[in-house]
Design a protein around this motif. Structure first.
Motif, short mmCIF file in Angstrom:
data_model
loop_
_atom_site.label_atom_id
_atom_site.label_comp_id
_atom_site.label_asym_id
_atom_site.label_seq_id
_atom_site.Cartn_x
_atom_site.Cartn_y
_atom_site.Cartn_z
N GLU A 90 45.58 69.80 52.82
CA GLU A 90 46.71 69.48 51.95
C GLU A 90 47.68 68.61 52.73
O GLU A 90 47.74 68.70 53.96
CB GLU A 90 47.49 70.76 51.64
CG GLU A 90 46.68 71.89 51.07
CD GLU A 90 46.61 71.77 49.57
OE1 GLU A 90 47.65 71.97 48.93
OE2 GLU A 90 45.52 71.44 49.06
N PRO A 91 48.49 67.81 52.03
CA PRO A 91 49.51 67.03 52.74
C PRO A 91 50.49 67.93 53.49
O PRO A 91 50.77 69.04 53.04
CB PRO A 91 50.25 66.28 51.63
CG PRO A 91 49.40 66.36 50.44
CD PRO A 91 48.51 67.56 50.58
N TRP A 100 58.47 64.85 53.95
CA TRP A 100 57.67 65.43 52.86
C TRP A 100 58.00 64.75 51.53
O TRP A 100 57.10 64.36 50.77
CB TRP A 100 57.95 66.93 52.77
CG TRP A 100 57.40 67.58 51.55
CD1 TRP A 100 58.06 67.86 50.40
CD2 TRP A 100 56.05 68.01 51.35
NE1 TRP A 100 57.22 68.44 49.48
CE2 TRP A 100 55.97 68.55 50.04
CE3 TRP A 100 54.88 67.99 52.13
CZ2 TRP A 100 54.79 69.07 49.51
CZ3 TRP A 100 53.71 68.51 51.59
CH2 TRP A 100 53.67 69.04 50.31
N LEU A 102 56.51 61.40 51.45
CA LEU A 102 55.05 61.54 51.34
C LEU A 102 54.65 61.86 49.89
O LEU A 102 53.66 61.35 49.37
CB LEU A 102 54.61 62.66 52.28
CG LEU A 102 53.16 62.77 52.74
CD1 LEU A 102 53.08 63.68 53.94
CD2 LEU A 102 52.24 63.25 51.68
N MET A 103 55.44 62.69 49.24
CA MET A 103 55.15 63.01 47.83
C MET A 103 55.30 61.78 46.95
O MET A 103 54.59 61.60 45.97
CB MET A 103 56.10 64.12 47.34
CG MET A 103 55.78 65.49 47.89
SD MET A 103 54.10 66.05 47.44
CE MET A 103 53.21 65.77 48.96
N GLY A 132 52.56 59.00 48.82
CA GLY A 132 51.25 59.57 49.15
C GLY A 132 50.84 59.36 50.59
O GLY A 132 49.85 59.94 51.04
N LYS A 133 51.60 58.54 51.34
CA LYS A 133 51.13 58.10 52.65
C LYS A 133 51.77 58.84 53.82
O LYS A 133 52.99 58.92 53.94
CB LYS A 133 51.40 56.61 52.82
CG LYS A 133 50.63 55.76 51.82
CD LYS A 133 50.56 54.32 52.29
CE LYS A 133 49.69 53.48 51.38
NZ LYS A 133 50.50 52.84 50.31
N GLY A 157 48.52 62.73 54.86
CA GLY A 157 48.85 62.14 53.56
C GLY A 157 47.97 62.69 52.45
O GLY A 157 47.11 63.55 52.68
N LYS A 158 48.19 62.18 51.26
CA LYS A 158 47.47 62.71 50.10
C LYS A 158 45.98 62.45 50.16
O LYS A 158 45.19 63.17 49.54
CB LYS A 158 48.07 62.14 48.80
CG LYS A 158 49.40 62.79 48.45
CD LYS A 158 49.91 62.35 47.09
CE LYS A 158 51.25 63.00 46.77
NZ LYS A 158 51.93 62.37 45.62
N SER A 159 45.55 61.41 50.88
CA SER A 159 44.10 61.22 51.03
C SER A 159 43.56 61.92 52.26
O SER A 159 42.40 61.68 52.64
CB SER A 159 43.73 59.74 51.12
OG SER A 159 44.69 58.91 50.59
N LYS A 172 55.24 72.01 54.06
CA LYS A 172 53.95 71.98 53.37
C LYS A 172 54.14 72.63 52.02
O LYS A 172 54.85 73.65 51.94
CB LYS A 172 52.94 72.76 54.21
CG LYS A 172 51.52 72.62 53.77
CD LYS A 172 50.61 73.43 54.67
CE LYS A 172 49.21 73.46 54.07
NZ LYS A 172 48.30 74.25 54.85
N ASN A 173 53.55 72.12 50.97
CA ASN A 173 53.74 72.65 49.62
C ASN A 173 55.22 72.79 49.27
O ASN A 173 55.61 73.71 48.57
CB ASN A 173 53.10 74.05 49.49
CG ASN A 173 51.60 73.99 49.65
OD1 ASN A 173 50.97 73.02 49.22
ND2 ASN A 173 51.03 74.99 50.30
#
Ligand code: SD4
Length: 288
Positions: free
Chosen positions: A4-5, A21, A24-25, A28-29, A158-160, A275-276
């Motif tokens: 997870e990111p 965070w 990043l949200m 995505g990076k 990141g998201k990927s 995280k989350n």
């Protein structure tokens, strides 16, 4: 399965990991996340070891070191840069807009100005006073006050699932003019390899440089060590060779699965993870 990111940072740096965070949200990076995180202490006048408000060198100059690395193995850094509030963003511009990895001093400043960054006075009244106090005795040994050390190193997923890292600092308080620490050294204060994970460092940079700590940690993880074990081994390399009782080093590492770990020489090192959407400060274990 990739993780997870998340954003993780050295020391108690909740504002930074949350800002990272949020970024990043948005994009995505991981790279955007670690840069956004690093910009928080850079602009904070109360953080005396990063950017604005950072303690000056022995001649009264605030000089900055920073680096950034992405999941493709691209890297950028600035060293001995003066008068720019966000050296991390200059480091990113070095990475993205020049064929080089590192720019230093007047050349780094000229590049920053060409890129539209503005010169600002980074020496606050408080840090100027601390310097004047220090000058009375002018003790040149770099005694680490671990409680006051909050140079920020960040790692992000990141998201990927891609990993990036960043570090920014004003370096050791009252250092020699021209001294550059580990923070702009790729493999020293930051290293990431998207096949394996990432690592970052804080503390007396000279010993991170002499052992190339973050590179070492990533290579140990590549051989199968957990982030925790790899940080411990990197600390042991220092403890075995140097007079470790006199200084602090803290390492923080992360692998592709999102497992993380940290270890330091002295007590008092901690790190922050978001995280989350949840943020937590965690105490690191230490050798002493
Ligand atoms: C340096 N590693 O310039 C930095 C200092 C540091 O918390 O980490 N301070 O050596």
């Amino acid at each position: 399965k990739t993780s997870e990111p998340l954003i993780i940072a050295t020391w108690k740096n909740e504002k930074a990991t949350i800002a990272g965070w949020n970024k990043l949200m948005e994009t995505g990076k991981a790279l955007d996340g670690v840069e956004a995180g690093a910009r928080i202490p850079e602009a904070d006048p109360n953080d005396t070891s990063v950017g604005y408000g950072g303690y000056p060198d022995r001649d009264g100059h605030v000089t900055l070191d920073a680096c950034i690395m992405d999941h493709l193995g691209n890297a950028g850094s600035v060293t001995f840069l003066e008068g720019i509030m966000h050296p991390i963003s200059v480091a990113r511009a070095v990475m993205e807009k020049t064929p080089h990895v590192m720019l230093s001093g007047a050349g780094a400043l000229k590049f920053a100005l060409d890129q539209g960054f503005k010169v600002e006075n980074l020496l606050t009244e408080t840090s100027k006073k601390a310097w004047e106090e220090w000058k009375k005795e002018s003790k040149y040994e770099p005694v680490i006050n671990i409680e006051r050390h909050d140079t920020i190193g960040l790692l992000g997923i990141g998201k990927s699932g891609e990993i990036a890292g960043a570090c920014t600092t004003s370096g050791l308080a009252f250092k020699m003019h021209g001294r550059v620490g580990d923070s702009p050294i790729i493999g020293g204060a930051v290293f990431c390899d998207d096949e394996v994970g990432g690592a970052c460092a804080t503390g007396l940079g000279e010993f991170v440089m002499k052992t190339l700590g973050s590179f070492l940690i990533v290579e140990l993880m590549r051989q199968g060590m957990s982030p925790q074990k790899a940080c411990e081994e990197a600390v042991m390399r220092i403890v075995k060779r140097y007079k470790y009782k006199e200084f602090q080093i803290g390492y923080l590492a992360l692998n592709k699965k999102g497992e993380y770990g940290a270890y330091a020489i002295q007590k008092g090192f901690n790190y922050t993870i978001t995280k989350n959407g949840k943020t937590q400060v965690i105490e690191s274990g230490s050798y002493m």
